[in-house]
Design a protein around this motif. Structure first.
Motif, PDB file in Angstrom:
ATOM      1  N   ARG A 191       0.831  -1.208   0.000  1.00 45.40           N
ATOM      2  CA  ARG A 191       0.000   0.000   0.000  1.00 45.40           C
ATOM      3  C   ARG A 191       0.867   1.260   0.000  1.00 45.40           C
ATOM      4  NH1 ARG A 191      -1.888   1.204   4.697  1.00 45.40           N
ATOM      5  NH2 ARG A 191      -2.071  -1.002   5.277  1.00 45.40           N
ATOM      6  N   GLN A 192       1.945   1.245   0.793  1.00 51.11           N
ATOM      7  CA  GLN A 192       2.813   2.416   0.883  1.00 51.11           C
ATOM      8  C   GLN A 192       3.579   2.655  -0.419  1.00 51.11           C
ATOM      9  OE1 GLN A 192       4.978   1.199   4.343  1.00 51.11           O
ATOM     10  NE2 GLN A 192       3.295   1.649   5.737  1.00 51.11           N
ATOM     11  N   ILE A 193       4.044   1.582  -1.058  1.00 53.45           N
ATOM     12  CA  ILE A 193       4.774   1.727  -2.316  1.00 53.45           C
ATOM     13  C   ILE A 193       3.849   2.211  -3.428  1.00 53.45           C
ATOM     14  CG2 ILE A 193       5.946   0.413  -4.152  1.00 53.45           C
ATOM     15  CD1 ILE A 193       7.251  -1.239  -1.868  1.00 53.45           C
ATOM     16  N   LEU A 194       2.662   1.655  -3.502  1.00 51.27           N
ATOM     17  CA  LEU A 194       1.697   2.142  -4.490  1.00 51.27           C
ATOM     18  C   LEU A 194       1.412   3.628  -4.282  1.00 51.27           C
ATOM     19  CD1 LEU A 194      -0.826  -0.853  -4.511  1.00 51.27           C
ATOM     20  CD2 LEU A 194       0.637  -0.164  -6.418  1.00 51.27           C
ATOM     21  N   ALA A 195       1.262   4.040  -3.028  1.00 49.34           N
ATOM     22  CA  ALA A 195       0.959   5.444  -2.733  1.00 49.34           C
ATOM     23  C   ALA A 195       2.085   6.369  -3.185  1.00 49.34           C
ATOM     24  CB  ALA A 195       0.697   5.617  -1.236  1.00 49.34           C
ATOM     25  N   ALA A 196       3.333   5.876  -3.124  1.00 53.49           N
ATOM     26  CA  ALA A 196       4.467   6.692  -3.573  1.00 53.49           C
ATOM     27  C   ALA A 196       4.374   6.997  -5.061  1.00 53.49           C
ATOM     28  CB  ALA A 196       5.782   5.986  -3.256  1.00 53.49           C
ATOM     29  N   TYR A 197       3.618   6.174  -5.783  1.00 49.69           N
ATOM     30  CA  TYR A 197       3.390   6.396  -7.214  1.00 49.69           C
ATOM     31  C   TYR A 197       2.034   7.040  -7.491  1.00 49.69           C
ATOM     32  CZ  TYR A 197       7.426   3.516  -8.509  1.00 49.69           C
ATOM     33  OH  TYR A 197       8.696   3.023  -8.678  1.00 49.69           O
ATOM     34  N   GLY A 198       1.324   7.420  -6.441  1.00 52.08           N
ATOM     35  CA  GLY A 198       0.005   8.013  -6.613  1.00 52.08           C
ATOM     36  C   GLY A 198      -1.074   7.004  -6.919  1.00 52.08           C
ATOM     37  N   LEU A 199      -0.821   5.721  -6.593  1.00 52.13           N
ATOM     38  CA  LEU A 199      -1.787   4.661  -6.850  1.00 52.13           C
ATOM     39  C   LEU A 199      -2.420   4.170  -5.556  1.00 52.13           C
ATOM     40  CD1 LEU A 199       0.311   2.493  -9.375  1.00 52.13           C
ATOM     41  CD2 LEU A 199      -1.469   4.171  -9.931  1.00 52.13           C
ATOM     42  N   THR A 200      -3.621   3.645  -5.657  1.00 49.77           N
ATOM     43  CA  THR A 200      -4.291   2.995  -4.532  1.00 49.77           C
ATOM     44  C   THR A 200      -4.796   1.632  -5.004  1.00 49.77           C
ATOM     45  OG1 THR A 200      -6.530   3.786  -4.988  1.00 49.77           O
ATOM     46  CG2 THR A 200      -5.075   5.272  -3.742  1.00 49.77           C
ATOM     47  N   TYR A 201      -5.426   0.904  -4.090  1.00 47.62           N
ATOM     48  CA  TYR A 201      -5.999  -0.393  -4.471  1.00 47.62           C
ATOM     49  C   TYR A 201      -7.130  -0.236  -5.483  1.00 47.62           C
ATOM     50  CZ  TYR A 201      -3.378  -2.713  -0.737  1.00 47.62           C
ATOM     51  OH  TYR A 201      -2.382  -3.221   0.073  1.00 47.62           O
ATOM     52  N   ASP A 202      -7.687   0.958  -5.578  1.00 48.20           N
ATOM     53  CA  ASP A 202      -8.726   1.198  -6.587  1.00 48.20           C
ATOM     54  C   ASP A 202      -8.153   1.146  -8.003  1.00 48.20           C
ATOM     55  OD1 ASP A 202     -10.653   1.530  -4.641  1.00 48.20           O
ATOM     56  OD2 ASP A 202     -10.420   3.711  -4.550  1.00 48.20           O
ATOM     57  N   ASP A 203      -6.827   1.316  -8.105  1.00 46.08           N
ATOM     58  CA  ASP A 203      -6.180   1.338  -9.430  1.00 46.08           C
ATOM     59  C   ASP A 203      -5.721  -0.041  -9.882  1.00 46.08           C
ATOM     60  OD1 ASP A 203      -6.236   4.248  -9.854  1.00 46.08           O
ATOM     61  OD2 ASP A 203      -4.855   4.291  -8.145  1.00 46.08           O
ATOM     62  N   ILE A 204      -5.758  -1.020  -8.985  1.00 43.66           N
ATOM     63  CA  ILE A 204      -5.368  -2.387  -9.313  1.00 43.66           C
ATOM     64  C   ILE A 204      -6.491  -3.332  -8.892  1.00 43.66           C
ATOM     65  CG2 ILE A 204      -2.909  -1.857  -8.991  1.00 43.66           C
ATOM     66  CD1 ILE A 204      -3.076  -3.401  -6.316  1.00 43.66           C
ATOM     67  N   GLN A 205      -6.347  -4.599  -9.215  1.00 39.67           N
ATOM     68  CA  GLN A 205      -7.246  -5.627  -8.696  1.00 39.67           C
ATOM     69  C   GLN A 205      -6.478  -6.357  -7.596  1.00 39.67           C
ATOM     70  OE1 GLN A 205      -9.372  -7.881 -11.899  1.00 39.67           O
ATOM     71  NE2 GLN A 205      -8.149  -6.585 -13.254  1.00 39.67           N
TER      72      GLN A 205
END
Length: 318
Positions: free
Chosen positions: A157-171
């Motif tokens: 979750r923290q690494i995705l957030a560093a790229y501006g991504l959340t779980y809503d952006d992936i499955q």
């Protein structure tokens, strides 16, 4: 005659008391070391640590216990059910401060640090046919992010957030290491986050039978993560760590650490810390990651207050 009998009885009593005292004095304190699953890194290293205690420290013995690893271990340690525990430094930070997966619990103030050990690298493994070369490429993909409430899941979750991504952006699929590897093999997920010492057995096994690649975390993102979460470290996964890995891969890691319950005697913890660093060869023999452990890096990434007994040893040698 009565006087002789009285003296004899007194002598017997004295001998019995002495024998009891010697027996009590010889009684050793038994300590428990919480590790992890038997196929992971924590278990062999924790076993070697327990052996060092039993063989090199007088008056105590120790045994290693297989557990569910970091999250379970901080709970066991905080309750006093074990005396030492192998834990990721991010998990100990969350537990001590009552955040992340511990935000509905009282902060675990019975935790103290003994030493940090080796990096546990956040490895992002992608199926070779999924065209995933960067974290941005995870958008829209089915990704194993770790078991619910696990350290791996928080890392993802923290690494995705560093790229501006959340779980809503992936499955997002909440899968453990073994489940993630099986699902990558079957094509049910296209990438997986795995937080573990390298080489990780599940990834080694996967790479021998399937075409996979590791997704890098470039230095600028690593530094952004470290600024937000100081328990991260920038690391490299060396070329050749896994089959068909032809180049070094930039990554981030948390640190595996040894924690100890706050109430354990300062003298006992001092003696155990001293024995640990005087017998590092035993840890190196137990697992390759044991060779990473050094007195020079023992406080790098330390996320807890140091136990006074361990601090006394560090004050002597540093």
């Amino acid at each position: 005659m009565r006087k002789i009998k009285t003296i004899s009885l007194l002598l017997i009593c004295v001998l019995l008391v002495a024998a009891f005292a010697v027996g009590c004095g010889a009684k050793e304190e038994r300590l428990a070391v919480a590790t992890g699953g038997t196929s992971g890194v924590y278990y062999p290293l924790g076993g070697a640590f327990a052996n060092i205690i039993s063989e090199k420290v007088g008056g105590v013995t120790a045994n290693a216990e297989s557990t569910g690893a970091s999250v379970e271990n901080v709970n066991l340690l905080n309750k006093g059910d074990v005396d030492f525990a192998m834990v990721q430094n991010d998990i100990s930070y969350y537990a001590f401060n009552g955040v992340e997966m511990f935000d509905e619990q009282e902060p675990m103030k019975n935790l103290r640090g003994l030493a940090t050990l080796y990096p546990e690298t956040i490895q992002i493994v992608a199926a070779g046919n999924a065209n995933i070369a960067s974290v941005e490429d995870l958008r829209g993909k089915r990704v194993a992010v770790g078991a619910p409430g696990s350290g791996t899941e928080a890392n993802a979750r923290q690494i995705l957030a560093a790229y501006g991504l959340t779980y809503d952006d992936i499955q997002a699929d909440y899968l453990s290491f073994g489940e993630a590897a099986d699902n990558l093999k079957d094509g049910h997920v296209q990438a997986a986050f795995v937080t573990a010492g390298t080489p990780t057995a599940a990834i080694t096994d996967l790479a021998t039978t399937h075409n996979v690649n590791l997704v890098p975390i470039p230095s600028n993102i690593a530094q952004k993560l470290i600024a937000d979460y100081p328990y991260y470290a920038e690391v490299t996964i060396p070329a050749g760590t896994y089959r068909n890995q032809d180049e070094d891969i930039n990554a981030v890691a948390v640190m595996a650490m040894l924690t100890v319950r706050a109430g354990l005697s300062d003298d006992v913890v001092y003696n155990i810390t001293k024995a640990l660093f005087e017998n590092l060869d035993s840890l190196a023999a137990a697992h390759a990651r044991g060779g990473d452990i050094s007195i020079d890096t023992a406080l790098n990434g330390m996320s807890l207050e140091i136990h006074p007994g361990a601090q006394r040893y560090y004050n002597e040698v540093k």
